[in-house]
Enzyme design. Structure first.
Site, PDB file in Angstrom:
ATOM      1  N   GLU A   1       0.935  -1.408   0.264  1.00 42.27           N
ATOM      2  CA  GLU A   1      -0.001   0.013  -0.095  1.00 42.27           C
ATOM      3  C   GLU A   1       0.750   1.173  -0.039  1.00 42.27           C
ATOM      4  O   GLU A   1       0.815   2.153   1.045  1.00 42.27           O
ATOM      5  CB  GLU A   1      -0.960  -0.032   1.292  1.00 42.27           C
TER       6      GLU A   1
ATOM      7  N   GLU B   1      -5.147  -8.531   1.434  1.00 44.11           N
ATOM      8  CA  GLU B   1      -5.395  -8.221   2.694  1.00 44.11           C
ATOM      9  C   GLU B   1      -6.978  -7.910   2.799  1.00 44.11           C
ATOM     10  O   GLU B   1      -7.560  -7.487   1.776  1.00 44.11           O
ATOM     11  CB  GLU B   1      -5.336  -7.086   3.290  1.00 44.11           C
TER      12      GLU B   1
END
Ligand code: FCB
Length: 482
Positions: free
Chosen positions: A201, A386
């Site tokens: 991310e 995730e």
């Protein structure tokens, strides 16, 4: 990450320039849930849990580990909501054997963890700390001994402080240092550690850490955004090259934080659409386009400006073996004339089902982002690296009967199966996370684990979701209710 999607402060200073009205912003869908024709996952589907070094390891001074930007940031008064630190966390530096036993007990075939750059290269460049590498060797060997496939994230936000002192990701040199670090790991562990995720991310770190000051390194400087985006992308490309040079048979991916960005007010509020397009460019396309197409969207290249040098796009555009997708919720935005970017985060539409943080629980958003990869990016192999949700009761003790979590995961897996049936090359799913842990600026108030962790005693208690995930991993059949 979660706050990335929930923060409603104006995203001041993006300086994206004038945005034209037009297509691109995704309207809210009426329907959040998708029902797949088949509820069966293939036999070789990868089931796992994900974690990150800083959130679980603790032992910040042990065995020669250097300081990271999060060590610095978590000690600034007011930055962590409950005033806590990750100095012990779940003590996984010492108790990783118990983590492995839990993963094994759940029958999961894979563990995504991250490696701490300052544990391995304490000042971010130069001397390698053998004890740090030894730790990851023990972890990898421990997983392999139990037939759990290790997926190592090279960089999950814990930049060595010494590199930040030289400008961090705003400094092009950091990209080169990431490649050196990747090479050290590839050479030492690549004979048995075969699966890598280069960045986690990067969008969240660039925006929360450099523009909003909510995450390390705690900066609020719009001028940094372009260079930071570019150097993270460049570092990713260089690290992929370095890993491949160290071992020829690695499977290498990277993890994107993908979120549909929707204009607040839906069809009626056309003036909010440019804001949605702006955040979509910054949080999604600034990362997908260079990695998978070798280009930047126009408004992102305007931001990057002179940081882009000859040959960079070719370096960034490396073949990858899979795209990692982290998905939690869509974002809603509106026009904010008081901010230079004109973008502010907004509330989900009235009547939306919300999670503990006021985010829209919308599994269709997961199918939507998987659809982008399928339709706009050449349908790469994909892993959901995730997905998960936090307890609704924040600082209260962890909830063991966590039906809400089971429901959240089940509904997102329905969306995942629907995307798969539509042609997405989806091969795996990692729940965030194994144990309740240090949730960045939210400290220990936000608990995402399948297993509760008592910080006073270290005792680990299985939640209901642990058993549910275990039986799903065993059968591969998604139940129709919790
Ligand atoms: C993701 C982060 C992860 C964790 C979860 C809840 O965005 O990658 O470290 O914070 O959110």
């Amino acid at each position: 990450m979660s706050e990335f999607q929930i923060n409603r402060r104006a995203l001041g200073g993006l300086a994206l320039g004038a945005t034209a009205l037009g297509l691109g912003a995704c309207e809210p869908t009426a329907k959040t849930d998708l029902q797949p024709a088949s509820r069966q996952f293939p036999k070789d589907f990868v089931w796992g849990v994900a974690s990150a070094a800083f959130q679980i390891e603790g032992s910040q001074q042990a065995d020669g580990r250097g300081k990271s930007i999060w060590d610095t940031f978590e000690r600034i008064p007011g930055k962590i909501i409950d005033g806590s630190t990750a100095s012990i966390a779940t003590d996984s530096y010492n108790r990783f054997g118990e983590d492995i036993d839990l993963i094994k007990a759940a029958g999961l075939g894979a563990y995504r963890f991250s490696m701490s750059w300052p544990r391995i290269v304490p000042t971010g460049q130069g001397a390698v700390n053998a004890a740090g590498l030894d730790y990851y060797e023990r972890l990898v060997d421990g997983l392999l001994a139990k037939d759990i496939v290790p997926y190592a994230t090279l960089y999950h936000w814990d930049l060595p402080q010494a590199l930040q002192d030289k400008g961090g990701w705003a400094n092009r040199d950091t990209a080169l240092r990431l490649a050196d670090y990747a090479s050290v790991i590839g050479q030492r562990l690549g004979d048995r550690l075969k699966r890598f995720i280069v960045l986690n991310e990067a969008a969240a770190q660039s925006i929360l850490g450099h523009l909003l000051g909510m995450h390390a390194p705690g900066l609020k400087d719009p001028a940094l955004l372009g260079p930071v985006i570019h150097h993270m992308n460049l570092g990713q490309g260089l690290a992929i090259q370095a890993l491949r040079a160290s071992q020829s048979d690695l499977s290498i991916g990277t993890t994107f934080a993908l979120q549909p960005v929707r204009a607040s007010g839906g069809d009626l509020a056309v003036w909010n659409r440019p804001a949605a397009e702006g955040l979509d460019a910054l949080s999604n396309r600034a990362w997908l386009d260079p990695a998978l197409k070798g280009t930047y969207p126009k408004r992102v290249s305007d931001l990057i400006g002179k940081a882009l040098m000859d040959g960079d796009m070719a370096t960034i555009h490396q073949p990858i073996d899979f795209a990692g997708v982290n998905y939690y919720a869509p974002a809603y935005v509106k026009l904010d004339l008081s901010s230079p970017s004109k973008i502010a985060l907004a509330k989900p539409p009235k009547g939306s089902e919300l999670d503990a943080f006021g985010r829209h629980i919308d599994p269709s958003g997961l199918a939507e982002v998987l659809g982008w990869l399928r339709k706009d990016y050449g349908n790469p192999q994909v892993m959901i690296t995730e997905n998960g949700c936090s307890d609704p009761f924040s600082s209260k003790p962890a909830i063991i009967k966590d039906t809400f979590r089971i429901t959240y995961i089940r509904r997102h897996l329905e969306a995942a199966l629907t995307a798969k049936a539509a042609g997405s090359a989806l091969n795996g799913y990692f729940v965030w996370t194994l144990l309740d842990n240090f949730e960045w600026a939210l400290g220990y108030t936000s608990k995402f684990g399948l297993v509760a962790h008592d910080r006073a005693t270290g005792v680990r208690t299985l939640k209901d979701s642990f058993g549910w995930v275990a039986s799903l991993a065993k059968s591969g059949t998604l139940p129709s209710r919790p």
